[in-house]
Design a protein around this motif. Structure first.
Motif, PDB file in Angstrom:
ATOM      1  N   ARG A 162       3.034   3.980 -16.040  1.00 18.51           N
ATOM      2  CA  ARG A 162       3.809   3.372 -14.951  1.00 18.51           C
ATOM      3  C   ARG A 162       5.293   3.737 -15.047  1.00 18.51           C
ATOM      4  O   ARG A 162       5.956   3.944 -14.036  1.00 18.51           O
TER       5      ARG A 162
ATOM      6  N   THR B 224       5.773   7.313 -13.893  1.00 15.12           N
ATOM      7  CA  THR B 224       5.499   7.372 -12.449  1.00 15.12           C
ATOM      8  C   THR B 224       6.693   6.822 -11.670  1.00 15.12           C
ATOM      9  O   THR B 224       7.129   7.401 -10.667  1.00 15.12           O
TER      10      THR B 224
ATOM     11  N   GLY C 107       9.556   9.290 -11.624  1.00 13.63           N
ATOM     12  CA  GLY C 107       9.345  10.355 -10.644  1.00 13.63           C
ATOM     13  C   GLY C 107       9.543   9.868  -9.221  1.00 13.63           C
ATOM     14  O   GLY C 107      10.163  10.551  -8.402  1.00 13.63           O
ATOM     15  N   ALA C 108       9.035   8.659  -8.950  1.00 13.89           N
ATOM     16  CA  ALA C 108       9.065   8.151  -7.574  1.00 13.89           C
ATOM     17  C   ALA C 108      10.450   7.692  -7.144  1.00 13.89           C
ATOM     18  O   ALA C 108      10.835   7.853  -5.986  1.00 13.89           O
TER      19      ALA C 108
ATOM     20  N   ALA D 270      -3.059  -1.707  -6.870  1.00  8.22           N
ATOM     21  CA  ALA D 270      -3.879  -1.591  -8.089  1.00  8.22           C
ATOM     22  C   ALA D 270      -3.195  -2.299  -9.265  1.00  8.22           C
ATOM     23  O   ALA D 270      -3.868  -2.939 -10.090  1.00  8.22           O
TER      24      ALA D 270
ATOM     25  N   SER E 160       0.814  -1.221   0.000  1.00  3.77           N
ATOM     26  CA  SER E 160       0.000   0.000   0.000  1.00  3.77           C
ATOM     27  C   SER E 160       0.845   1.267   0.000  1.00  3.77           C
ATOM     28  O   SER E 160       0.398   2.311  -0.468  1.00  3.77           O
ATOM     29  N   GLY E 161       2.080   1.189   0.497  1.00  2.00           N
ATOM     30  CA  GLY E 161       2.931   2.381   0.519  1.00  2.00           C
ATOM     31  C   GLY E 161       3.727   2.586  -0.762  1.00  2.00           C
ATOM     32  O   GLY E 161       4.410   3.591  -0.914  1.00  2.00           O
ATOM     33  N   HIS E 162       3.646   1.631  -1.685  1.00  2.00           N
ATOM     34  CA  HIS E 162       4.435   1.746  -2.926  1.00  2.00           C
ATOM     35  C   HIS E 162       3.874   2.837  -3.833  1.00  2.00           C
ATOM     36  O   HIS E 162       2.674   3.109  -3.811  1.00  2.00           O
ATOM     37  N   ASP E 163       4.749   3.388  -4.666  1.00  2.00           N
ATOM     38  CA  ASP E 163       4.278   4.358  -5.655  1.00  2.00           C
ATOM     39  C   ASP E 163       3.337   3.645  -6.639  1.00  2.00           C
ATOM     40  O   ASP E 163       3.352   2.417  -6.738  1.00  2.00           O
ATOM     41  N   PRO E 164       2.507   4.423  -7.357  1.00  2.00           N
ATOM     42  CA  PRO E 164       1.458   3.805  -8.182  1.00  2.00           C
ATOM     43  C   PRO E 164       1.944   2.927  -9.336  1.00  2.00           C
ATOM     44  O   PRO E 164       1.120   2.300  -9.993  1.00  2.00           O
TER      45      PRO E 164
ATOM     46  N   ASN F 124       1.858  -0.670  -7.080  1.00  2.00           N
ATOM     47  CA  ASN F 124       1.015  -0.706  -5.869  1.00  2.00           C
ATOM     48  C   ASN F 124      -0.061  -1.795  -5.995  1.00  2.00           C
ATOM     49  O   ASN F 124      -0.088  -2.528  -6.995  1.00  2.00           O
TER      50      ASN F 124
END
Lengths: 243, 243
Positions: B171, B174, B177-178, B33, B24-28, B31
């Motif tokens: 992805r 994202t 960036g993360a 999803a 749940s704490g992972h970047d999108p 994650n």
């Protein structure tokens, strides 16, 4: 100031160094490469608009400097900027001392720019943002059409072109990843936030373009946003069992 | 284990909670999803392959659990996982205790899965990755074709479908960036890293798909990568003065 003069070249180089220093730690959605793309796009639009209407009173110096400096003082990144400046040993630039409304003018004056040029560039930079325009579109129109800031139209269009198309798509997801949960709505740090951002802002920019050149380029890039969103919805439909 | 049994439903729900907690704490980009999209894609491929060849010996339980658990133990995110587990009060899960090669099997056994199922799911999960396959493509082929792990083909294809097309594009940026400068090559944290990643990895995945269903879906999504890269190059050409 004549942009072919050595005086302007020296000023522009000093401001380039300033921008690179201020923004080198930013994530790739708002780093020096973004600024230099906007500067090039502004030059392209300027040349095209001048060719179409040679009598239009446009200052190339204002366009070039305002495009280069347009993200200085951006509140999204101000703490990072303060920390960078502080590390570089400038004791006068902690967060409390930074006034984003005058940062550009001060930097230009410090580098020896004429006060009238520094003031004009600051005014353009202070009115580039989409949020500022949404709050008071009449003010932006007056500045461009009546108050002697036609250069604002070009810098706005250049900045907005870098927010759409494939580059805009890349920048939005990069910003999502870099900003973490700050970008998220209602605590949901999900890529769907980016697609909402396309609809709520990016797909509307074409209708706000000010120059013919910018509008033509925006049309192509906005179509790309729409194509990408169509792909996204199809893939998400398959992957979430919605179709 | 019959996937329609209440025993399997209970096990699957426990593993879903485990995955959501771990990630749940992972970047999108990686994650829960992402995992649930891969689980849905794996189900779609499984159904299509079973329709095309009803006698093929495929375990739906292995496909479903391996798809759900495929990113558990991913080294890119292991410190985050360890910290999450530690914060949740489990003193046995600090980084030193975590062996990514057995995490899935242990979690399944702890939730009451039969040892043979837990072992089989662990083997599939341990061999999903692109990097693992590039190091030893013959091993992956043998596992799928000779050693009794045909489910690996489906889970690999599902995971790779979520890496391409519009979702894969989102992805990748994202993740850029993360991850910050960790993703950068030679210290350059730039969006161009993503385009290189398309060429070096993502555009090659279609040729590595194992199922007919996956290959067909990958063809469409790989075309999208190519279209996007064409847009990118055109826009970058304008914005960097290359054209």
């Amino acid at each position: 100031m004549d942009v072919t003069s050595s005086e302007f070249q020296t000023l522009y180089e000093a401001m380039t160094t300033f921008v690179n220093t201020c923004m080198s730690g930013h994530d790739p959605s708002h780093n020096p490469a973004h600024v230099h793309r906007v500067a090039n796009l502004a030059n392209t639009i300027l040349q095209s608009e001048q060719s179409a209407n040679p009598t239009q009173p446009l200052s190339a110096a204002v366009v070039k400097l305002a495009a280069l400096l347009h993200d200085i003082g951006d509140r999204k990144y101000l703490p990072t900027l303060a920390s960078t400046s502080s590390e570089s040993g400038n004791a006068n630039t902690n967060t409390a001392d930074i006034d984003p409304k005058t940062m550009v003018e001060l930097a230009l004056l410090n580098a020896g720019a004429p006060p009238s040029l520094a003031s004009k560039v600051q005014t353009v930079v202070s009115h580039v943002s989409y949020t500022t325009e949404c709050k008071n579109p009449g003010l932006i129109r007056r500045l461009i059409e009546e108050d002697g800031y036609p250069e604002l139209a070009i810098v706005q269009d250049a900045d907005r072109l870098d927010a759409i198309g494939a580059i805009g798509i890349g920048r939005t997801f990069t910003f999502l990843g870099a900003q973490g949960k700050k970008f998220a709505k209602e605590g949901e740090w999900e890529m769907g936030n980016c697609i909402e951002h396309f609809v709520e802002k990016l797909e509307r920019l074409e209708g706000m373009m000010k120059t013919e050149t910018g509008r033509g380029m925006a049309r192509v890039r906005t179509e790309r946003l729409g194509v990408f969103r169509g792909w996204w919805e199809e893939e998400m439909g398959v992957a979430t069992g919605a179709v």
